[in-house]
Every structure is written in C-alpha cells, then in structure tokens.
Design a protein around this motif. Structure first.
Motif: not given
Length: 79
Positions: A51-61
C-alpha cells in the motif's frame, strides 16, 4: 498500491568480513544501507504489492473506530 522489488543479496559480514547471502529478501535501499558494496543474487527477485497509504490496507471498521475515538466523549453524570 505500489510494486516493490525484494532481492536476496550478497553482502559482507561486518564482523567476519566474509561475503554471504542475506537470510531474507531486502529492497535495494535496505541492502545499500547495510553494505554499500552489496550485489543482487540473480533470479531471486520477488515483486510485492504494497500500500502507498495506510488507508489502502486498514479495515474500514478500524478507520471508523479511530475517527469515533477522536470525538469528544460525554461524561457520565452522577445522580
């Protein structure tokens, strides 16, 4: 997402001075930090999608709970 190359490297052991293959795959930047004279082991490349940014791999919850935890909490009133 971005693609990153990881290689096994031939590197000099700083204690013994012997050249040996790295025990794990490293990026070129990591290998050069450890030994500026390191060389790639041909045929050992592994391309990983990272991932380029944590938002790409952190679960939405997880992201939602993080946002909620930043909101001010109401104190429980005593009777």
């Amino acid at each position: 997402m971005k693609q990153v190359e990881f290689w096994f490297w031939l590197m000099r052991n700083p204690v013994t001075g012997e050249i040996a293959q790295s025990s794990c795959r490293l990026t070129e930047a990591e290998a050069m930090r450890r030994d500026p004279d390191a060389s790639k082991v041909e045929g050992s490349c592994q391309v990983r999608v990272l991932p380029k940014h944590p938002d790409e791999w952190l679960p939405k919850m997880t992201l939602a709970s993080r946002l909620l935890s930043q909101e001010p909490r109401l104190e429980r009133q005593r009777l």
